[in-house]
Motif scaffolding. Structure first.
Motif, PDB file in Angstrom:
ATOM      1  N   PHE A  23    -121.402  79.138 -22.024  1.00 32.66           N
ATOM      2  CA  PHE A  23    -120.438  78.785 -23.080  1.00 32.66           C
ATOM      3  C   PHE A  23    -119.448  79.903 -23.349  1.00 32.66           C
ATOM      4  O   PHE A  23    -118.253  79.658 -23.541  1.00 32.66           O
ATOM      5  CB  PHE A  23    -121.192  78.456 -24.386  1.00 32.66           C
ATOM      6  CG  PHE A  23    -122.043  77.224 -24.247  1.00 32.66           C
ATOM      7  CD1 PHE A  23    -123.394  77.313 -23.919  1.00 32.66           C
ATOM      8  CD2 PHE A  23    -121.469  75.964 -24.409  1.00 32.66           C
ATOM      9  CE1 PHE A  23    -124.167  76.175 -23.772  1.00 32.66           C
ATOM     10  CE2 PHE A  23    -122.240  74.815 -24.268  1.00 32.66           C
ATOM     11  CZ  PHE A  23    -123.592  74.920 -23.941  1.00 32.66           C
ATOM     12  N   PHE A  47    -122.656  71.326 -33.466  1.00 33.98           N
ATOM     13  CA  PHE A  47    -122.417  72.354 -34.484  1.00 33.98           C
ATOM     14  C   PHE A  47    -122.473  71.688 -35.860  1.00 33.98           C
ATOM     15  O   PHE A  47    -121.929  70.602 -36.043  1.00 33.98           O
ATOM     16  CB  PHE A  47    -121.055  73.010 -34.252  1.00 33.98           C
ATOM     17  CG  PHE A  47    -121.041  73.907 -33.052  1.00 33.98           C
ATOM     18  CD1 PHE A  47    -120.406  73.511 -31.884  1.00 33.98           C
ATOM     19  CD2 PHE A  47    -121.709  75.131 -33.073  1.00 33.98           C
ATOM     20  CE1 PHE A  47    -120.422  74.324 -30.750  1.00 33.98           C
ATOM     21  CE2 PHE A  47    -121.717  75.948 -31.944  1.00 33.98           C
ATOM     22  CZ  PHE A  47    -121.071  75.543 -30.787  1.00 33.98           C
ATOM     23  N   TRP A  73    -116.532  77.228 -23.735  1.00 31.03           N
ATOM     24  CA  TRP A  73    -115.695  77.349 -24.941  1.00 31.03           C
ATOM     25  C   TRP A  73    -114.420  78.123 -24.662  1.00 31.03           C
ATOM     26  O   TRP A  73    -113.545  78.217 -25.526  1.00 31.03           O
ATOM     27  CB  TRP A  73    -116.490  77.953 -26.099  1.00 31.03           C
ATOM     28  CG  TRP A  73    -117.714  77.178 -26.509  1.00 31.03           C
ATOM     29  CD1 TRP A  73    -118.880  77.694 -26.973  1.00 31.03           C
ATOM     30  CD2 TRP A  73    -117.904  75.757 -26.481  1.00 31.03           C
ATOM     31  NE1 TRP A  73    -119.781  76.690 -27.254  1.00 31.03           N
ATOM     32  CE2 TRP A  73    -119.202  75.482 -26.942  1.00 31.03           C
ATOM     33  CE3 TRP A  73    -117.105  74.667 -26.106  1.00 31.03           C
ATOM     34  CZ2 TRP A  73    -119.733  74.195 -27.050  1.00 31.03           C
ATOM     35  CZ3 TRP A  73    -117.618  73.385 -26.212  1.00 31.03           C
ATOM     36  CH2 TRP A  73    -118.919  73.139 -26.676  1.00 31.03           C
ATOM     37  N   GLN A 114    -132.470  76.933 -25.384  1.00 32.29           N
ATOM     38  CA  GLN A 114    -131.323  76.421 -26.138  1.00 32.29           C
ATOM     39  C   GLN A 114    -130.535  75.459 -25.247  1.00 32.29           C
ATOM     40  O   GLN A 114    -129.593  74.815 -25.706  1.00 32.29           O
ATOM     41  CB  GLN A 114    -130.403  77.561 -26.580  1.00 32.29           C
ATOM     42  CG  GLN A 114    -131.090  78.585 -27.477  1.00 32.29           C
ATOM     43  CD  GLN A 114    -130.260  79.833 -27.609  1.00 32.29           C
ATOM     44  OE1 GLN A 114    -129.399  79.933 -28.498  1.00 32.29           O
ATOM     45  NE2 GLN A 114    -130.495  80.809 -26.745  1.00 32.29           N
ATOM     46  N   GLY A 139    -127.363  81.322 -19.692  1.00 32.24           N
ATOM     47  CA  GLY A 139    -127.318  82.259 -18.566  1.00 32.24           C
ATOM     48  C   GLY A 139    -128.357  81.987 -17.511  1.00 32.24           C
ATOM     49  O   GLY A 139    -128.157  82.275 -16.328  1.00 32.24           O
ATOM     50  N   THR A 148    -129.088  84.677 -22.980  1.00 32.83           N
ATOM     51  CA  THR A 148    -128.495  84.165 -24.211  1.00 32.83           C
ATOM     52  C   THR A 148    -127.705  85.270 -24.900  1.00 32.83           C
ATOM     53  O   THR A 148    -128.085  86.441 -24.877  1.00 32.83           O
ATOM     54  CB  THR A 148    -129.547  83.589 -25.179  1.00 32.83           C
ATOM     55  OG1 THR A 148    -128.883  83.032 -26.319  1.00 32.83           O
ATOM     56  CG2 THR A 148    -130.529  84.647 -25.656  1.00 32.83           C
ATOM     57  N   ASN A 196    -130.199  90.219 -19.129  1.00 29.61           N
ATOM     58  CA  ASN A 196    -128.817  89.784 -19.325  1.00 29.61           C
ATOM     59  C   ASN A 196    -127.916  90.827 -18.668  1.00 29.61           C
ATOM     60  O   ASN A 196    -128.104  92.021 -18.901  1.00 29.61           O
ATOM     61  CB  ASN A 196    -128.502  89.701 -20.833  1.00 29.61           C
ATOM     62  CG  ASN A 196    -127.242  88.900 -21.102  1.00 29.61           C
ATOM     63  OD1 ASN A 196    -126.253  89.041 -20.385  1.00 29.61           O
ATOM     64  ND2 ASN A 196    -127.284  88.036 -22.117  1.00 29.61           N
TER      65      ASN A 196
HETATM   66  N1  APR Z   1    -128.277  85.650 -15.705  1.00 26.82           N
HETATM   67  C1  APR Z   1    -128.599  86.001 -16.981  1.00 26.82           C
HETATM   68  N2  APR Z   1    -127.728  85.961 -18.014  1.00 26.82           N
HETATM   69  C2  APR Z   1    -126.477  85.553 -17.729  1.00 26.82           C
HETATM   70  C3  APR Z   1    -126.054  85.168 -16.434  1.00 26.82           C
HETATM   71  C4  APR Z   1    -127.022  85.221 -15.399  1.00 26.82           C
HETATM   72  N3  APR Z   1    -126.718  84.872 -14.139  1.00 26.82           N
HETATM   73  N4  APR Z   1    -124.741  84.806 -16.497  1.00 26.82           N
HETATM   74  C5  APR Z   1    -124.364  84.961 -17.782  1.00 26.82           C
HETATM   75  N5  APR Z   1    -125.402  85.413 -18.525  1.00 26.82           N
HETATM   76  C6  APR Z   1    -125.447  85.721 -19.961  1.00 26.82           C
HETATM   77  C7  APR Z   1    -124.119  86.104 -20.579  1.00 26.82           C
HETATM   78  O1  APR Z   1    -123.920  87.509 -20.496  1.00 26.82           O
HETATM   79  C8  APR Z   1    -124.327  85.656 -22.033  1.00 26.82           C
HETATM   80  O2  APR Z   1    -124.885  86.721 -22.813  1.00 26.82           O
HETATM   81  O3  APR Z   1    -125.840  84.531 -20.598  1.00 26.82           O
HETATM   82  C9  APR Z   1    -125.342  84.529 -21.932  1.00 26.82           C
HETATM   83  C10 APR Z   1    -124.745  83.148 -22.204  1.00 26.82           C
HETATM   84  O4  APR Z   1    -124.333  83.134 -23.551  1.00 26.82           O
HETATM   85  P1  APR Z   1    -123.688  81.793 -24.116  1.00 26.82           P
HETATM   86  O5  APR Z   1    -122.689  81.281 -23.147  1.00 26.82           O
HETATM   87  O6  APR Z   1    -123.289  82.098 -25.545  1.00 26.82           O
HETATM   88  O7  APR Z   1    -124.907  80.736 -24.107  1.00 26.82           O
HETATM   89  P2  APR Z   1    -126.081  80.624 -25.171  1.00 26.82           P
HETATM   90  O8  APR Z   1    -126.469  81.968 -25.708  1.00 26.82           O
HETATM   91  O9  APR Z   1    -127.142  79.818 -24.535  1.00 26.82           O
HETATM   92  O10 APR Z   1    -125.383  79.752 -26.361  1.00 26.82           O
HETATM   93  C11 APR Z   1    -126.221  79.357 -27.416  1.00 26.82           C
HETATM   94  O11 APR Z   1    -124.378  78.056 -28.309  1.00 26.82           O
HETATM   95  O12 APR Z   1    -122.617  76.641 -27.838  1.00 26.82           O
HETATM   96  C12 APR Z   1    -123.900  76.702 -28.340  1.00 26.82           C
HETATM   97  O13 APR Z   1    -125.477  74.987 -28.301  1.00 26.82           O
HETATM   98  C13 APR Z   1    -124.818  75.892 -27.474  1.00 26.82           C
HETATM   99  O14 APR Z   1    -127.101  76.341 -26.798  1.00 26.82           O
HETATM  100  C14 APR Z   1    -125.794  76.900 -26.897  1.00 26.82           C
HETATM  101  C15 APR Z   1    -125.747  78.011 -27.927  1.00 26.82           C
END
Ligand code: APR
Length: 257
Positions: free
Chosen positions: A35, A174, A43, A102, A25, A201, A226
């Motif tokens: 993701f 994974f 995903w 991450q 995020g 995250t 978030n």
């Molecule tokens: N600012 C802050 N947060 C945000 C924004 C933003 N502009 N846009 C989206 N988000 C939030 C979403 O609400 C979500 O909770 O960022 C989060 C992204 O979550 P994921 O897409 O699951 O990413 P992440 O948590 O980093 O995934 C962890 O999963 O696929 C694996 O290895 C990969 O490192 C990754 C891990």
């Protein structure tokens, strides 16, 4: 524009040891896809099992390497956003700051964060498939020759110049173990900090998702940034519902006018 509770600014200003824990995020506003966001999340558009596992790379190295080259090309075109930059301000104000990410992009580094702990590796650290994995040494694909990566374009992975083995993306797939040194350093920082700021995250992928929970159980105050609720809401003392590029600069301005 919600008014940030002055308490958060006070907490940050008074912190002696702060950990900033980031996920996809924080790079969203730089145009790098997350993701699990609906529709735009990687995903939602690609099958992780086909692209982000060692089996997938073994089965079809050109597909997997090509996909990571596409992601790397996207990161190269991206710029750190004001969220990444606000984090460097926190680091300049609180000497004992640790950034744990991450993410596999290099936006924290390009924003000026000196030593980012990468729990899931980096797009910019490809490594050799040889048993004793060493950083890959391979001739940088001469520009122009490297077909412009686009999602779905297959590109053959280069071979390591020193041992001719295939080179693989330097990311944690994974089912793979996280780099031991990074995980240990992250857990130590989370145990010792008094404030942990978790930004962008979803907090659902382990063991990385343990980090904010280790901080909370070690008595730290967890602050979450978030726009959506996440399982981390339960352990966050404060949930700032907003985007990283908007909330973090406001938080830093309020803490250090
Ligand atoms: N600012 C802050 N947060 C945000 C924004 C933003 N502009 N846009 C989206 N988000 C939030 C979403 O609400 C979500 O909770 O960022 C989060 C992204 O979550 P994921 O897409 O699951 O990413 P992440 O948590 O980093 O995934 C962890 O999963 O696929 C694996 O290895 C990969 O490192 C990754 C891990």
């Amino acid at each position: 524009e919600e008014v940030l509770p002055h308490r958060v600014a006070q907490l940050l200003r008074d912190a002696r040891r702060v950990v900033i824990f980031t996920g996809a995020g924080i790079s969203a506003e730089s145009g790098v896809p997350t993701f699990r966001d609906d529709l735009t999340g990687l995903w939602a558009r690609f099958d992780a099992q086909q692209l982000a596992t060692a089996e997938a790379f073994h089965a079809d190295p050109d597909l997997v390497w090509g996909w990571y080259e596409w992601r790397r090309a996207r990161v190269r075109r991206a710029e750190p956003n004001s969220g990444h930059l606000a984090i460097t301000t926190i680091e300049s104000r609180i000497p004992d700051s640790t950034v744990i990410t991450q993410n596999v992009d290099d936006l924290h580094e390009r924003a000026g964060t000196p030593a980012t702990i990468h729990l899931h590796g980096s797009l910019f650290a490809p490594r050799c498939m040889a048993a004793a994995a060493h950083p890959a040494t391979f001739p940088d694909q001469p520009d122009g020759e490297a077909a412009e990566p686009h999602e779905g374009r297959r590109i053959s992975p280069p071979r390591c110049a020193s041992c001719r083995e295939l080179v693989r993306p330097g990311v944690v797939w994974f089912g793979e173990a996280l780099p031991e040194a990074a995980l240990t350093a992250a857990a130590e920082a989370a145990t010792a900090c008094d404030v942990l700021l978790t930004v962008g995250t979803s907090g659902v992928v382990y063991p990385a998702a343990e980090i904010p929970r280790i901080a909370a159980s070690s008595g730290a105050t967890v602050i979450q940034v978030n726009p959506q609720p996440t399982p981390l809401d339960r352990i966050a003392a404060i949930n700032l519902r907003g985007s990283a590029a908007q909330v973090l600069p406001t938080l830093v301005a309020a803490a250090w006018r």
